[in-house]
Motif scaffolding. Structure first.
Motif, PDB file in Angstrom:
ATOM      1  N   GLY A 107      -2.212 -13.455  -1.938  1.00  0.00           N
ATOM      2  CA  GLY A 107      -3.086 -12.982  -0.880  1.00  0.00           C
ATOM      3  C   GLY A 107      -2.416 -11.926  -0.035  1.00  0.00           C
ATOM      4  O   GLY A 107      -2.922 -11.551   1.020  1.00  0.00           O
ATOM      5  N   ASN A 108      -1.264 -11.446  -0.495  1.00  0.00           N
ATOM      6  CA  ASN A 108      -0.481 -10.478   0.280  1.00  0.00           C
ATOM      7  C   ASN A 108      -0.074  -9.265  -0.555  1.00  0.00           C
ATOM      8  O   ASN A 108       0.940  -8.631  -0.314  1.00  0.00           O
ATOM      9  CB  ASN A 108       0.765 -11.144   0.870  1.00  0.00           C
ATOM     10  CG  ASN A 108       1.579 -11.899  -0.177  1.00  0.00           C
ATOM     11  OD1 ASN A 108       1.111 -12.164  -1.283  1.00  0.00           O
ATOM     12  ND2 ASN A 108       2.805 -12.252   0.169  1.00  0.00           N
ATOM     13  N   TYR A 109      -0.886  -8.938  -1.547  1.00  0.00           N
ATOM     14  CA  TYR A 109      -0.673  -7.769  -2.398  1.00  0.00           C
ATOM     15  C   TYR A 109      -1.414  -6.576  -1.768  1.00  0.00           C
ATOM     16  O   TYR A 109      -2.271  -6.745  -0.897  1.00  0.00           O
ATOM     17  CB  TYR A 109      -1.218  -8.038  -3.809  1.00  0.00           C
ATOM     18  CG  TYR A 109      -2.679  -8.381  -3.801  1.00  0.00           C
ATOM     19  CD1 TYR A 109      -3.649  -7.404  -3.996  1.00  0.00           C
ATOM     20  CD2 TYR A 109      -3.105  -9.688  -3.533  1.00  0.00           C
ATOM     21  CE1 TYR A 109      -5.003  -7.712  -3.932  1.00  0.00           C
ATOM     22  CE2 TYR A 109      -4.447 -10.002  -3.467  1.00  0.00           C
ATOM     23  CZ  TYR A 109      -5.393  -9.013  -3.662  1.00  0.00           C
ATOM     24  OH  TYR A 109      -6.720  -9.312  -3.582  1.00  0.00           O
ATOM     25  N   PRO A 110      -1.117  -5.329  -2.187  1.00  0.00           N
ATOM     26  CA  PRO A 110      -1.847  -4.186  -1.632  1.00  0.00           C
ATOM     27  C   PRO A 110      -3.295  -4.169  -2.106  1.00  0.00           C
ATOM     28  O   PRO A 110      -3.607  -4.625  -3.212  1.00  0.00           O
ATOM     29  CB  PRO A 110      -1.078  -2.982  -2.170  1.00  0.00           C
ATOM     30  CG  PRO A 110      -0.378  -3.481  -3.381  1.00  0.00           C
ATOM     31  CD  PRO A 110      -0.048  -4.918  -3.110  1.00  0.00           C
ATOM     32  N   GLN A 111      -4.163  -3.605  -1.278  1.00  0.00           N
ATOM     33  CA  GLN A 111      -5.563  -3.470  -1.679  1.00  0.00           C
ATOM     34  C   GLN A 111      -5.691  -2.452  -2.805  1.00  0.00           C
ATOM     35  O   GLN A 111      -6.456  -2.631  -3.759  1.00  0.00           O
ATOM     36  CB  GLN A 111      -6.403  -3.031  -0.484  1.00  0.00           C
ATOM     37  CG  GLN A 111      -7.890  -2.897  -0.798  1.00  0.00           C
ATOM     38  CD  GLN A 111      -8.678  -2.401   0.405  1.00  0.00           C
ATOM     39  OE1 GLN A 111      -8.100  -1.841   1.338  1.00  0.00           O
ATOM     40  NE2 GLN A 111      -9.978  -2.596   0.381  1.00  0.00           N
TER      41      GLN A 111
ATOM     42  N   ARG B  61      -8.053  -4.659 -15.388  1.00  0.00           N
ATOM     43  CA  ARG B  61      -8.827  -4.549 -14.155  1.00  0.00           C
ATOM     44  C   ARG B  61      -8.887  -5.911 -13.465  1.00  0.00           C
ATOM     45  O   ARG B  61      -9.857  -6.650 -13.608  1.00  0.00           O
ATOM     46  CB  ARG B  61     -10.237  -4.022 -14.453  1.00  0.00           C
ATOM     47  CG  ARG B  61     -10.244  -2.610 -15.030  1.00  0.00           C
ATOM     48  CD  ARG B  61     -11.667  -2.125 -15.296  1.00  0.00           C
ATOM     49  NE  ARG B  61     -11.651  -0.802 -15.881  1.00  0.00           N
ATOM     50  CZ  ARG B  61     -11.632   0.340 -15.191  1.00  0.00           C
ATOM     51  NH1 ARG B  61     -11.656   0.285 -13.868  1.00  0.00           N
ATOM     52  NH2 ARG B  61     -11.618   1.507 -15.784  1.00  0.00           N
ATOM     53  N   PHE B  62      -7.821  -6.231 -12.782  1.00  0.00           N
ATOM     54  CA  PHE B  62      -7.772  -7.474 -12.022  1.00  0.00           C
ATOM     55  C   PHE B  62      -7.957  -7.123 -10.547  1.00  0.00           C
ATOM     56  O   PHE B  62      -7.171  -6.364  -9.982  1.00  0.00           O
ATOM     57  CB  PHE B  62      -6.433  -8.182 -12.212  1.00  0.00           C
ATOM     58  CG  PHE B  62      -6.091  -8.433 -13.652  1.00  0.00           C
ATOM     59  CD1 PHE B  62      -6.871  -9.280 -14.430  1.00  0.00           C
ATOM     60  CD2 PHE B  62      -5.006  -7.819 -14.236  1.00  0.00           C
ATOM     61  CE1 PHE B  62      -6.557  -9.509 -15.758  1.00  0.00           C
ATOM     62  CE2 PHE B  62      -4.682  -8.048 -15.564  1.00  0.00           C
ATOM     63  CZ  PHE B  62      -5.465  -8.903 -16.326  1.00  0.00           C
TER      64      PHE B  62
ATOM     65  N   ILE C 195      -0.180  10.785 -10.891  1.00  0.00           N
ATOM     66  CA  ILE C 195      -0.363  10.276 -12.251  1.00  0.00           C
ATOM     67  C   ILE C 195      -1.218   9.008 -12.275  1.00  0.00           C
ATOM     68  O   ILE C 195      -1.762   8.651 -13.313  1.00  0.00           O
ATOM     69  CB  ILE C 195       0.982  10.052 -12.966  1.00  0.00           C
ATOM     70  CG1 ILE C 195       1.848   9.032 -12.215  1.00  0.00           C
ATOM     71  CG2 ILE C 195       1.730  11.361 -13.132  1.00  0.00           C
ATOM     72  CD1 ILE C 195       3.136   8.667 -12.943  1.00  0.00           C
ATOM     73  N   VAL C 196      -1.297   8.301 -11.155  1.00  0.00           N
ATOM     74  CA  VAL C 196      -2.233   7.184 -10.990  1.00  0.00           C
ATOM     75  C   VAL C 196      -2.933   7.390  -9.649  1.00  0.00           C
ATOM     76  O   VAL C 196      -2.290   7.284  -8.605  1.00  0.00           O
ATOM     77  CB  VAL C 196      -1.533   5.813 -11.020  1.00  0.00           C
ATOM     78  CG1 VAL C 196      -2.554   4.695 -10.776  1.00  0.00           C
ATOM     79  CG2 VAL C 196      -0.819   5.586 -12.341  1.00  0.00           C
ATOM     80  N   PRO C 197      -4.214   7.709  -9.645  1.00  0.00           N
ATOM     81  CA  PRO C 197      -4.922   7.889  -8.375  1.00  0.00           C
ATOM     82  C   PRO C 197      -5.082   6.567  -7.646  1.00  0.00           C
ATOM     83  O   PRO C 197      -4.836   5.497  -8.199  1.00  0.00           O
ATOM     84  CB  PRO C 197      -6.275   8.454  -8.806  1.00  0.00           C
ATOM     85  CG  PRO C 197      -6.466   7.951 -10.191  1.00  0.00           C
ATOM     86  CD  PRO C 197      -5.098   7.895 -10.803  1.00  0.00           C
ATOM     87  N   ARG C 198      -5.500   6.645  -6.422  1.00  0.00           N
ATOM     88  CA  ARG C 198      -5.679   5.452  -5.599  1.00  0.00           C
ATOM     89  C   ARG C 198      -6.675   4.512  -6.283  1.00  0.00           C
ATOM     90  O   ARG C 198      -7.839   4.863  -6.491  1.00  0.00           O
ATOM     91  CB  ARG C 198      -6.170   5.865  -4.216  1.00  0.00           C
ATOM     92  CG  ARG C 198      -6.202   4.767  -3.205  1.00  0.00           C
ATOM     93  CD  ARG C 198      -6.397   5.337  -1.817  1.00  0.00           C
ATOM     94  NE  ARG C 198      -6.639   4.301  -0.828  1.00  0.00           N
ATOM     95  CZ  ARG C 198      -6.691   4.516   0.479  1.00  0.00           C
ATOM     96  NH1 ARG C 198      -6.517   5.738   0.952  1.00  0.00           N
ATOM     97  NH2 ARG C 198      -6.910   3.508   1.304  1.00  0.00           N
ATOM     98  N   THR C 199      -6.188   3.320  -6.642  1.00  0.00           N
ATOM     99  CA  THR C 199      -6.954   2.409  -7.496  1.00  0.00           C
ATOM    100  C   THR C 199      -6.797   0.978  -6.993  1.00  0.00           C
ATOM    101  O   THR C 199      -5.685   0.547  -6.687  1.00  0.00           O
ATOM    102  CB  THR C 199      -6.446   2.491  -8.952  1.00  0.00           C
ATOM    103  OG1 THR C 199      -6.466   3.854  -9.385  1.00  0.00           O
ATOM    104  CG2 THR C 199      -7.303   1.649  -9.875  1.00  0.00           C
ATOM    105  N   PRO C 200      -7.866   0.190  -6.943  1.00  0.00           N
ATOM    106  CA  PRO C 200      -7.745  -1.218  -6.566  1.00  0.00           C
ATOM    107  C   PRO C 200      -6.927  -2.008  -7.580  1.00  0.00           C
ATOM    108  O   PRO C 200      -6.989  -1.737  -8.794  1.00  0.00           O
ATOM    109  CB  PRO C 200      -9.199  -1.710  -6.536  1.00  0.00           C
ATOM    110  CG  PRO C 200     -10.034  -0.477  -6.419  1.00  0.00           C
ATOM    111  CD  PRO C 200      -9.274   0.597  -7.136  1.00  0.00           C
ATOM    112  N   VAL C 201      -6.167  -2.979  -7.097  1.00  0.00           N
ATOM    113  CA  VAL C 201      -5.394  -3.858  -7.975  1.00  0.00           C
ATOM    114  C   VAL C 201      -5.646  -5.303  -7.568  1.00  0.00           C
ATOM    115  O   VAL C 201      -6.190  -5.583  -6.505  1.00  0.00           O
ATOM    116  CB  VAL C 201      -3.883  -3.539  -7.907  1.00  0.00           C
ATOM    117  CG1 VAL C 201      -3.601  -2.166  -8.482  1.00  0.00           C
ATOM    118  CG2 VAL C 201      -3.358  -3.643  -6.474  1.00  0.00           C
ATOM    119  N   GLY C 202      -5.249  -6.204  -8.439  1.00  0.00           N
ATOM    120  CA  GLY C 202      -5.423  -7.622  -8.169  1.00  0.00           C
ATOM    121  C   GLY C 202      -4.108  -8.302  -7.851  1.00  0.00           C
ATOM    122  O   GLY C 202      -3.035  -7.824  -8.219  1.00  0.00           O
ATOM    123  N   GLY C 203      -4.198  -9.436  -7.157  1.00  0.00           N
ATOM    124  CA  GLY C 203      -3.016 -10.214  -6.844  1.00  0.00           C
ATOM    125  C   GLY C 203      -2.595 -11.092  -8.000  1.00  0.00           C
ATOM    126  O   GLY C 203      -3.407 -11.472  -8.848  1.00  0.00           O
TER     127      GLY C 203
END
Length: 370
Positions: A127-131, A6-7, A159-167
């Motif tokens: 700073g340019n990764y997807p939200q 969880r980044f 198989i992976v719902p819309r989920t926040p990710v880290g850069g």
């Protein structure tokens, strides 16, 4: 789906020095499995709606992403990954993209299989990764065209719902779904960059194709074989030995550290299914001063409930940088163990044979259930 890591949020701007020094990652429970999206198995990124800053094909490069702070082109910073342009709204009063706006890429897996885990790697996208990201999967002919996959009639499973990710992080997801898939749709919300995609799982080969072949490599990754365990993985993983094609360089095989005791090294493989082995190839390509000195091969038949090992190939002298071929006669097996003495490198192992009636029935039954 379980989010293993969880980044969230931006990584710090690159401040010089080693680019991976502040990379965020953690151990995952599935990275010992085969990467179904490995380009060496035939995987490909067959379409994307946008790749303005960096090409979609970078997603599946086997090596980690690299970062060159001085590498710019006429469109801007050149990144080692897939990067889309910044999305915008419809006008000055609505400058931000709509909530459902997103970019996508279609990935053909190198081999159909059951997916156990996925890593969406945003290395160097600080700073340019997807939200957020989401991933869908479907089953189609491996030669399906993008327009066929995007047709309304194609059924996609999330198989992976819309989920926040880290850069600048290895964002990992565990998948618990007993289904056989061939293609993925990777979505990034609303836009941004992803360096690499890894899709770990178990190959489930097409039993009709294998039946048509008759004789095939019953340990090959693309046919559903797997390297289950090994005594040593110091220099390179044992699964390299059952990749398609010939080894291209020394680290494209399996090499162990130098032993300083009287022991030996080994790899245990699971075959496609219950099979009869008739010919063996042991290739020491590119291992010249560090090839294994001798090798032996043993089989095990777990359909009989026995854990006893029987000899397929006795301990045999190996030559450096050489393909060794042996015709063998042995009982049918579900597993084999390659022993090397005392240590060293093996580039490829090929076990040519065919499924038994029992093996064909078991493989066909499993594929039907998936």
């Amino acid at each position: 789906m379980t989010q293993v890591t969880r980044f969230t949020g931006d990584a710090k701007p690159y401040g010089g020095g080693e680019p991976y020094a502040d990379y965020r990652s953690a151990e995952v429970p599935f990275d010992h499995l085969v990467d179904l999206a490995d380009r060496r198995l035939g995987a490909g990124v067959i379409a994307a709606n946008d790749e303005f800053f960096a090409e979609r094909e970078n997603l599946l490069i086997p090596e980690p992403a690299v970062f060159d702070p001085e590498h710019f082109g006429h469109k801007g910073k050149i990144m080692d990954g897939w990067e889309t342009r910044r999305r915008r709204g419809t006008g000055p009063d609505t400058p931000h993209p709509a909530d459902d706006d997103h970019d996508w890429a279609l990935i053909r897996l190198g081999a159909p299989g059951v997916i156990r885990g996925i890593i969406v790697d945003t290395a160097h996208f600080r700073g340019n990764y997807p939200q957020q990201i989401s991933i869908e999967a479907t089953t189609a002919p491996l030669s399906a065209a993008p327009e066929e996959l995007l047709a309304p009639s194609t059924q996609w499973t999330e198989i992976v719902p819309r989920t926040p990710v880290g850069g600048h992080a290895a964002n990992a997801f565990e998948v618990d779904l007993e289904r056989r898939f061939t293609h993925l749709r990777l979505n990034q919300h609303p836009d941004g960059g992803i360096a690499r995609l890894r899709v770990y799982g178990e190959v489930v080969a097409d039993p009709k194709w294998l039946a048509a072949l008759g004789t095939f490599d019953v340990v090959a990754l693309e046919n559903g074989g797997a390297a289950e365990d090994a005594s040593d993985r110091f220099y390179s993983p044992p699964a390299n030995t059952i990749l398609p094609g010939r080894s291209r360089k020394m680290d494209d095989g399996w090499e162990t550290r130098r032993r300083r005791d009287k022991g030996s090294d080994w790899v245990r493989y699971r075959l496609t299914e219950h099979a009869e082995i008739r010919a063996v190839e042991i290739d020491t390509g590119y291992y010249k001063g560090n090839s294994a000195g001798w090798a032996a091969l043993y089989g095990q038949d777990q359909t009989s409930g026995s854990d006893e090992w029987f000899e397929i190939l006795p301990r045999t002298r190996l030559q450096p940088d050489t393909v060794h071929r042996f015709v063998v006669e042995a009982p049918a097996a579900t597993h084999v163990r390659l022993d090397i003495f005392p240590d060293g490198g093996i580039a490829r192992l090929r076990l040519h044979g065919s499924l038994t009636e029992t093996g064909a029935e078991r493989l066909g039954g499993r594929t039907a259930r998936l």
